[in-house]
Design a protein around this motif. Structure first.
Motif, PDB file in Angstrom:
ATOM      1  N   LEU A  91    -101.311  17.562 -82.847  1.00 32.27           N
ATOM      2  CA  LEU A  91    -101.083  18.541 -83.913  1.00 32.27           C
ATOM      3  C   LEU A  91    -102.240  19.543 -84.009  1.00 32.27           C
ATOM      4  O   LEU A  91    -102.027  20.738 -84.228  1.00 32.27           O
ATOM      5  N   ILE A  92    -103.468  19.036 -83.848  1.00 30.67           N
ATOM      6  CA  ILE A  92    -104.628  19.924 -83.882  1.00 30.67           C
ATOM      7  C   ILE A  92    -104.551  20.935 -82.749  1.00 30.67           C
ATOM      8  O   ILE A  92    -104.819  22.131 -82.927  1.00 30.67           O
ATOM      9  N   SER A  93    -104.169  20.451 -81.577  1.00 31.36           N
ATOM     10  CA  SER A  93    -104.021  21.343 -80.427  1.00 31.36           C
ATOM     11  C   SER A  93    -102.894  22.344 -80.659  1.00 31.36           C
ATOM     12  O   SER A  93    -103.040  23.537 -80.389  1.00 31.36           O
ATOM     13  N   PHE A  94    -101.767  21.871 -81.174  1.00 34.39           N
ATOM     14  CA  PHE A  94    -100.599  22.719 -81.424  1.00 34.39           C
ATOM     15  C   PHE A  94    -100.899  23.815 -82.442  1.00 34.39           C
ATOM     16  O   PHE A  94    -100.453  24.959 -82.313  1.00 34.39           O
ATOM     17  N   SER A  95    -101.706  23.454 -83.456  1.00 35.16           N
ATOM     18  CA  SER A  95    -102.029  24.435 -84.500  1.00 35.16           C
ATOM     19  C   SER A  95    -103.089  25.432 -84.058  1.00 35.16           C
ATOM     20  O   SER A  95    -103.388  26.385 -84.785  1.00 35.16           O
ATOM     21  N   GLY A  96    -103.666  25.226 -82.871  1.00 34.76           N
ATOM     22  CA  GLY A  96    -104.688  26.138 -82.362  1.00 34.76           C
ATOM     23  C   GLY A  96    -106.096  25.725 -82.708  1.00 34.76           C
ATOM     24  O   GLY A  96    -107.057  26.433 -82.394  1.00 34.76           O
ATOM     25  N   GLY A  97    -106.263  24.562 -83.340  1.00 36.36           N
ATOM     26  CA  GLY A  97    -107.589  24.122 -83.762  1.00 36.36           C
ATOM     27  C   GLY A  97    -108.516  23.829 -82.602  1.00 36.36           C
ATOM     28  O   GLY A  97    -109.698  24.192 -82.627  1.00 36.36           O
ATOM     29  N   SER A  98    -107.992  23.167 -81.559  1.00 36.57           N
ATOM     30  CA  SER A  98    -108.828  22.833 -80.407  1.00 36.57           C
ATOM     31  C   SER A  98    -109.307  24.096 -79.700  1.00 36.57           C
ATOM     32  O   SER A  98    -110.479  24.214 -79.321  1.00 36.57           O
ATOM     33  N   ARG A  99    -108.406  25.047 -79.534  1.00 39.66           N
ATOM     34  CA  ARG A  99    -108.769  26.301 -78.868  1.00 39.66           C
ATOM     35  C   ARG A  99    -109.794  27.071 -79.695  1.00 39.66           C
ATOM     36  O   ARG A  99    -110.780  27.589 -79.158  1.00 39.66           O
ATOM     37  N   ALA A 100    -109.580  27.132 -81.002  1.00 43.60           N
ATOM     38  CA  ALA A 100    -110.508  27.860 -81.870  1.00 43.60           C
ATOM     39  C   ALA A 100    -111.883  27.198 -81.883  1.00 43.60           C
ATOM     40  O   ALA A 100    -112.913  27.890 -81.836  1.00 43.60           O
ATOM     41  N   PHE A 101    -111.905  25.867 -81.930  1.00 42.72           N
ATOM     42  CA  PHE A 101    -113.193  25.160 -81.909  1.00 42.72           C
ATOM     43  C   PHE A 101    -113.894  25.391 -80.580  1.00 42.72           C
ATOM     44  O   PHE A 101    -115.117  25.584 -80.540  1.00 42.72           O
ATOM     45  N   GLN A 138    -100.996  20.327 -74.767  1.00 43.34           N
ATOM     46  CA  GLN A 138    -101.001  21.758 -75.072  1.00 43.34           C
ATOM     47  C   GLN A 138     -99.591  22.310 -74.876  1.00 43.34           C
ATOM     48  O   GLN A 138     -99.411  23.467 -74.529  1.00 43.34           O
ATOM     49  N   ASP A 139     -98.590  21.451 -75.067  1.00 41.44           N
ATOM     50  CA  ASP A 139     -97.213  21.856 -74.848  1.00 41.44           C
ATOM     51  C   ASP A 139     -96.729  22.781 -75.965  1.00 41.44           C
ATOM     52  O   ASP A 139     -97.382  22.967 -76.979  1.00 41.44           O
ATOM     53  N   LEU A 140     -95.540  23.302 -75.770  1.00 45.30           N
ATOM     54  CA  LEU A 140     -94.885  24.143 -76.772  1.00 45.30           C
ATOM     55  C   LEU A 140     -95.748  25.378 -77.041  1.00 45.30           C
ATOM     56  O   LEU A 140     -96.654  25.706 -76.289  1.00 45.30           O
ATOM     57  N   ASP A 141     -95.496  26.051 -78.122  1.00 42.32           N
ATOM     58  CA  ASP A 141     -96.267  27.270 -78.410  1.00 42.32           C
ATOM     59  C   ASP A 141     -97.404  26.936 -79.362  1.00 42.32           C
ATOM     60  O   ASP A 141     -97.189  26.496 -80.475  1.00 42.32           O
ATOM     61  N   THR A 142     -98.660  27.108 -78.903  1.00 38.78           N
ATOM     62  CA  THR A 142     -99.797  26.881 -79.786  1.00 38.78           C
ATOM     63  C   THR A 142    -100.043  28.137 -80.614  1.00 38.78           C
ATOM     64  O   THR A 142     -99.769  29.246 -80.189  1.00 38.78           O
ATOM     65  N   HIS A 143    -100.582  27.965 -81.805  1.00 38.51           N
ATOM     66  CA  HIS A 143    -100.760  29.061 -82.751  1.00 38.51           C
ATOM     67  C   HIS A 143    -102.201  29.557 -82.727  1.00 38.51           C
ATOM     68  O   HIS A 143    -103.091  28.935 -82.166  1.00 38.51           O
ATOM     69  N   ASN A 144    -102.402  30.684 -83.351  1.00 33.85           N
ATOM     70  CA  ASN A 144    -103.744  31.225 -83.522  1.00 33.85           C
ATOM     71  C   ASN A 144    -104.403  30.472 -84.664  1.00 33.85           C
ATOM     72  O   ASN A 144    -104.244  30.820 -85.832  1.00 33.85           O
ATOM     73  N   LYS A 165     -91.512  17.439 -81.599  1.00 38.46           N
ATOM     74  CA  LYS A 165     -91.838  17.353 -80.178  1.00 38.46           C
ATOM     75  C   LYS A 165     -93.342  17.192 -79.971  1.00 38.46           C
ATOM     76  O   LYS A 165     -93.791  16.425 -79.114  1.00 38.46           O
ATOM     77  N   THR A 166     -94.109  17.918 -80.765  1.00 41.24           N
ATOM     78  CA  THR A 166     -95.566  17.815 -80.657  1.00 41.24           C
ATOM     79  C   THR A 166     -96.035  16.407 -81.010  1.00 41.24           C
ATOM     80  O   THR A 166     -96.895  15.830 -80.325  1.00 41.24           O
ATOM     81  N   SER A 167     -95.476  15.844 -82.082  1.00 40.86           N
ATOM     82  CA  SER A 167     -95.841  14.491 -82.490  1.00 40.86           C
ATOM     83  C   SER A 167     -95.476  13.478 -81.407  1.00 40.86           C
ATOM     84  O   SER A 167     -96.250  12.560 -81.100  1.00 40.86           O
TER      85      SER A 167
END
Length: 516
Positions: free
Chosen positions: A86-96, A253-259, A333-335
Motif C-alpha cells: 500500500l505504501i508503494s502503491f500510494s507513492g510513499g516509497s518513491r517519494a521517500f 510496484q504493480d498497478l498505477d502508483t500515485h504521486n 489487487k494491491t493488498s
C-alpha cells in the motif's frame, strides 16, 4: 530413535548440503525434514508422515488452542506485506526515495544509515530485521545497493545488537537464564543483570560483527558472491539475480502508483514502531509480578505486540491510500500483491520451524553439547564453547535454543573446573550462538532478514557466510587470549585488531567496485 547418536546431525547437514548444491531452499529443507522424521521413527514411513503432519499442524494449533507464537509471526508478515504494498502503491516509497536521495548522496551513506537504524532498533530481532529492511529499501534501491548487501547489513545489526542490549527481548531472556545459573553458587556476589553487563565486552563475535559490517561498508569490501551481486547492481542496475523469481517481501510496484509524499511512508512506519513498542511495554507490565524495566521485556508478548502494532501501521497506510481516491479493485489487487510477496518467506519459515522441531526431538544440540571433554584445559574452553555453540545454533537454527541447552552446561563446567571463568564461558556461548544464527539457512532471524530486505534467502545465506566466518576468526582468537590471560580487554583488543587487520588486508587486495 532412542539413543542420541551422530545420526542426529544428518537432517541439518543434508539440508545445508542440498541448499549449497541446488540453491533451492524449499526442497532442501523438505529433504532434511523427511530424513529427520524417518530417523525418529526407525525408518517407518507411515509414522514419519504422521509426525510431519502433526508438526506442521502444531504451527497453527497446539494442545487444542491457537498457537499464538508462530501463527502471529505469520500474520505479522502478511500484514507487513500488505502495508509495504500500500505504501508503494500510494507513492510513499518513491517519494521517500527521492527525498532521501537529495540528502544521502552516496551508496556508502545509504548503507551506513541502514546500519545505524538497525543499531537503534534493538528491542527485538524479528522487529529489527523486518522493519529496518522495509524502511531502508527505497533508499538503498535508489543508490543501487544489491538486496543481498542490504540483507547482510540488516542481519549484522539485528541479533548482535539485541544480544548486547539488556532492555531487549533477547537481553531479558538471557538474564533470566543466567540468574538461574548463578543462583547455584552462593560465592558469586552479583545478579544475572550485573553478570550480563560484565559479559558485554566479552561478547567478541557480536561486537566484531558490527565493526566488520561497518568496515565492509566504508572500505567497500565486496568479496565472494557478494561481489557478483554488487557488481550486477552497479553495472547493470539489477538489485536481484534476474534468473530467480518470487522475491520474499519485495515491495510490489504493480498497478498505477500515485504521486505520494514522504508522509505516506513515514506515518505508517512511525505508527508501527511506536505502537509495537508501546504494546510490548503494556503486555510486559501486565504479565510481570514485580514491574521493572527488565521484567517488562522478560515477560512481554513479542508476537502479539507485532501483530497489534502491525495492524495499527496497516490502518495508517490504508487511510493514507484511501486519501488518493483509488478504485476499490486496485486497493484489493494491491493488498493481494502484498500478501503474495510474503508467501515465499512464509513457506521457508514454516519448513524451517518443522525441521527445527524435528531436530529438537533428535536432540542434535544435546549430542553436540555432550562432546565436551572434561579433560580439556580450562584455558581453551572459552574458544571451544564458542565453536560448539556456533555448531549447535547452526545445526538447530536457533540462538535461543542454544542458550537453553549450552548456558547451563557451561555454568556447570565452570563450577567444576574454575568458577572464576564462569562469565567467559557464558559469554562464549552467547557469542557462538550468534555466529551459528548468522550462518544457518534455517535460522528464523536469517530468513526474516532476507524477507525484510527483499532478498532471495539463498543469496543472503551464501553472501553473508564469508563475512560471518572472517568475523568468527577474530572472535575465536579473542576467546583464546581470554582463556589464556583472563583479560577481557586483552581478548576484546585481539578480536577487534584482528578484524581490523583482515579488513585492511581485503581493502588493499580487493579492487573496489565503482561507487557514486
Amino acid at each position: 530413535m532412542e539413543e542420541i547418536t551422530v545420526l542426529s546431525l544428518l537432517p541439518p547437514a543434508l539440508a545445508l548440503l542440498m541448499i549449497i548444491a541446488t540453491r533451492k531452499v524449499l526442497p532442501s529443507l523438505g529433504a532434511g525434514i523427511i530424513i529427520g522424521a524417518l530417523l525418529l521413527n526407525d525408518w517407518a514411513v507411515l509414522p514419519s508422515v504422521s509426525l510431519i503432519w502433526e508438526t506442521f499442524a502444531g504451527i497453527f494449533v497446539s494442545e487444542g488452542a491457537i498457537n499464538d507464537w508462530e501463527l502471529f509471526i505469520i500474520l505479522f508478515l502478511l500484514i507487513l506485506g500488505v502495508m509495504a504494498s500500500l505504501i508503494s502503491f500510494s507513492g510513499g516509497s518513491r517519494a521517500f526515495g527521492d527525498w532521501a536521495l537529495q540528502r544521502v548522496k552516496t551508496r556508502v551513506g545509504s548503507q551506513l544509515i541502514t546500519l545505524i537504524f538497525g543499531i537503534l532498533v534493538f528491542i527485538d530481532d524479528y522487529f529489527n530485521s523486518l522493519t529496518v529492511g522495509q524502511v531502508s529499501q527505497p533508499l538503498t534501491d535508489r543508490h543501487k545497493v544489491s538486496r543481498a548487501k542490504l540483507a547482510y547489513i540488516v542481519d549484522s545489526a539485528a541479533a548482535p545488537i539485541c544480544v548486547l542490549a539488556p532492555l531487549s527481548s533477547w537481553g531479558a531472556y538471557i538474564i533470566t537464564i543466567i540468574d538461574d545459573i548463578l543462583s547455584n553458587y552462593s560465592e558469586i556476589p552479583y545478579s544475572g543483570l550485573q553478570a550480563f553487563i560484565y559479559m558485554l565486552p566479552m561478547n567478541f563475535y557480536a561486537i566484531a560483527a558490527i565493526l566488520f559490517v561497518f568496515l565492509v561498508i566504508v572500505w567497500k569490501l565486496d568479496i565472494g558472491s557478494m561481489r557478483k551481486h554488487e557488481e550486477r547492481a552497479i553495472v547493470h542496475q539489477q538489485l536481484l539475480d534476474p534468473s530467480r523469481k518470487n522475491v520474499p517481501g519485495d515491495q510490489a510496484q504493480d498497478l498505477d502508483t500515485h504521486n505520494g509524499s514522504v508522509s505516506d511512508l513515514v506515518i505508517p512506519i512511525i505508527a508501527l514502531i511506536v505502537s509495537t513498542v508501546s504494546i510490548m511495554v503494556f503486555t510486559g507490565v501486565r504479565a510481570a509480578e514485580n514491574v521493572t524495566a527488565l521484567t517488562i521485556f522478560a515477560e512481554t508478548d513479542v508476537a502479539r505486540s507485532l501483530v497489534y502494532g502491525g495492524l495499527i501501521g496497516l490502518g495508517a497506510s490504508f487511510l493514507l491510500t484511501l486519501g488518493k481516491r483509488p478504485s476499490a479493485v486496485n486497493v484489493i489487487k494491491t493488498s493481494w500483491n502484498g500478501i503474495k510477496s510474503m508467501l515465499p518467506a512464509i513457506y521457508i519459515l514454516i519448513l524451517a520451524w518443522i525441521i527445527v522441531t524435528i531436530i529438537d526431538q533428535l536432540q542434535t544440540g544435546e549430542y553436540l553439547a555432550s562432546q565436551i571433554d572434561d579433560s580439556i584445559s580450562v584455558v581453551f574452553l572459552p574458544a571451544l564453547l564458542f565453536v560448539l555453540a556456533g555448531l549447535i545454533a547452526f545445526s538447530t537454527g536457533t540462538s535461543w535454543g542454544t542458550f537453553t541447552i549450552l548456558l547451563p552446561i557451561a555454568g556447570e563446567i565452570a563450577g567444576v573446573l574454575d568458577l572464576s571463568m564462569i562469565l567467559p564461558f557464558l559469554a562464549a556461548v552467547l557469542a557462538g550462538s550468534i555466529l551459528g544464527d548468522h550462518c544457518s539457512p534455517i535460522s528464523d532471524t536469517t530468513i526474516l532478514s532476507s524477507t525484510g530486505a527483499g532478498s532471495h534467502h539463498i543469496d543472503h545465506v551464501v553472501t553473508q557466510l564469508p563475512y560471518a566466518i572472517l568475523t568468527a576468526i577474530g572472535a575465536f582468537a579473542g576467546f583464546l587470549v581470554l582463556g589464556m590471560t583472563g583479560s577481557t580487554l586483552g581478548g576484546l583488543s585481539t578480536a577487534l585488531l584482528l578484524i581490523l587487520a583482515i579488513g585492511f588486508y581485503l581493502k588493499n587486495t580487493v579492487t573496489s567496485l565503482p561507487q557514486n
